[in-house]
Write an enzyme that holds these catalytic residues in place. Structure first.
Site, mmCIF file in Angstrom:
data_model
loop_
_atom_site.group_PDB
_atom_site.id
_atom_site.type_symbol
_atom_site.label_atom_id
_atom_site.label_comp_id
_atom_site.label_asym_id
_atom_site.label_seq_id
_atom_site.Cartn_x
_atom_site.Cartn_y
_atom_site.Cartn_z
ATOM 1 N N ILE A 20 0.857 -1.181 0.000
ATOM 2 C CA ILE A 20 0.000 0.000 0.000
ATOM 3 C C ILE A 20 0.896 1.234 0.000
ATOM 4 O O ILE A 20 1.786 1.380 0.844
ATOM 5 C CB ILE A 20 -0.925 0.019 1.231
ATOM 6 C CG1 ILE A 20 -1.828 -1.227 1.251
ATOM 7 C CG2 ILE A 20 -1.761 1.298 1.240
ATOM 8 C CD1 ILE A 20 -2.777 -1.336 0.077
ATOM 9 N N LYS A 21 0.657 2.125 -0.959
ATOM 10 C CA LYS A 21 1.456 3.345 -1.043
ATOM 11 C C LYS A 21 0.855 4.432 -0.155
ATOM 12 O O LYS A 21 -0.331 4.759 -0.264
ATOM 13 C CB LYS A 21 1.524 3.846 -2.496
ATOM 14 C CG LYS A 21 2.364 2.977 -3.403
ATOM 15 C CD LYS A 21 2.447 3.523 -4.822
ATOM 16 C CE LYS A 21 3.473 4.612 -4.946
ATOM 17 N NZ LYS A 21 3.694 4.991 -6.369
ATOM 18 N N ILE A 22 1.704 4.963 0.710
ATOM 19 C CA ILE A 22 1.308 6.028 1.631
ATOM 20 C C ILE A 22 2.295 7.181 1.469
ATOM 21 O O ILE A 22 3.508 6.965 1.537
ATOM 22 C CB ILE A 22 1.321 5.524 3.090
ATOM 23 C CG1 ILE A 22 0.286 4.401 3.264
ATOM 24 C CG2 ILE A 22 1.051 6.672 4.065
ATOM 25 C CD1 ILE A 22 0.307 3.764 4.645
#
Length: 374
Positions: A140-142
């Site tokens: 998941i890109k944060i």
């Protein structure tokens, strides 16, 4: 052997900065895995906007979804399309993930750019997307914003892999590296395993030179007394900045804090070089590949840059070379008032804004595609 495979032999993973339905269905990703040793894929709102917002590749899938889910919100329609692509990419990369025992083989999906300054919302959306894709080789890109750091720690603690994006400054990178360690430490306290949790820190490169070079050119054009010194650092600040970040990484791995986690099987959070496409035609088109090759790193490349490196790139360890020169470049940039801190702060804001605009455009184009039954 492919020059891209040569990078793997030097310890640098090659990822593709591109996702597209037709490309996946035609076997383009599998070909890169087989022929070039590709081990990962990244996506972002801009990439999805280009893929979904133009053409008809997604229309049939969208019509089927609309027929089954009449009146669905535009965001849900987008997520349905995106998740299908991410699942397909993850399945293609699953053999890589298995072969490398969870150390690579990842595909990334970004949380909404609308919530980049909302820690709790980011944590909740990361969990939602993780459950929806339901693949162990998802990241998941944060965004690595102030609000992003605690979200990263919490998401890692929940056992979710994280790709930290929009990093430009070394200080911001250190903050998220420590957040990764914090998340792992929390898992240890909970008695949870940490050996198959992975993270990368996406450190953006070319945009720094684009902004600083523009200021250099302005000052040189106006006859600045420091013209020669300014020209001497043109096109060098971003690479120097990245090299110093990697030096911090190497030192962090030696600390008691990290060694305690490593003893429990923790994987290092690899630095990933992003924004590696060259913007200035005066520079070699493989500049940000050739100069940043080193162990335990990732370079995510757009297709055009990947083609260029395959054709005429140079595979040799360069990331740990000329460190004193890198420090000198950064010291000169500071002395000359090029304001790297201000530039990196602006670039984070602009990066979030550009993703918001891309997301706006993407949702607008999906909203315009009316259900087939309408």
């Amino acid at each position: 052997m492919s020059k891209l495979k040569d990078l793997g032999g030097l310890g640098q993973a090659v990822w593709l900065d591109f996702v597209d339905r037709k490309f996946l269905e035609a076997g383009g990703l599998k070909k890169l895995v087989d022929e070039d040793g590709l081990t990962g894929v990244t996506s972002n709102p801009s990439i999805f906007e280009k893929a979904m917002g133009h053409g008809d590749a997604y229309d049939e899938t969208l019509a089927t979804f609309d027929a089954k889910t009449p009146g669905a919100a535009t965001i849900d329609r987008y997520e349905h399309l995106a998740i299908q692509d991410i699942k397909a990419a993850a399945e293609t990369l699953q053999p890589v993930y298995d072969r490398l025992d969870a150390k690579d083989g990842y595909v990334s999906l970004e949380v909404s750019p609308y919530i980049s300054d909302d820690t709790d919302a980011t944590i909740a959306e990361a969990a939602k997307l993780w459950a929806a894709v339901d693949r162990p080789n998802l990241m998941i890109k944060i965004p690595g914003t102030q609000a992003g750091a605690p979200a990263i720690a919490a998401t890692i603690a929940a056992g979710i892999n994280v790709n930290v994006t929009l990093l430009f400054a070394v200080d911001a990178y250190i903050r998220v590296a420590e957040a990764y360690a914090m998340g792992l430490e929390e898992r240890v306290r909970q008695g949870q395993p940490i050996d198959r949790i992975a993270s990368v820190a996406s450190f953006f490169v070319s945009r720094i030179d684009t902004m600083i070079d523009k200021e250099i050119d302005r000052r040189v054009g106006e006859g600045d007394a420091e013209a020669d010194a300014l020209k001497a650092v043109r096109g060098k600040v971003a690479i120097a900045n990245a090299k110093i970040a990697y030096q911090w990484y190497l030192e962090f791995l030696k600390t008691d804090r990290w060694q305690a986690l490593a003893a429990k099987g923790a994987q290092p959070q690899r630095l990933l070089w992003a924004s590696t496409g060259v913007k200035d035609p005066a520079y070699p088109d493989t500049l940000y590949i050739d100069t940043l090759i080193g162990a335990d790193t990732v370079n995510t490349m757009p297709p055009k840059t990947m083609d260029a490196f395959r054709d005429h790139g140079t595979a040799a360890v360069t990331l740990t070379e000329q460190i004193d020169e890198a420090r000198h470049v950064l010291a000169e940039a500071d002395r000359l008032g090029l304001d790297l801190d201000g530039v990196t702060g602006t670039l984070v804001q602009e990066g979030v804004a550009s993703f918001v605009k891309a997301f706006d455009d993407l949702l607008g184009s999906i909203a315009a595609k009316q259900p087939a039954t309408a």
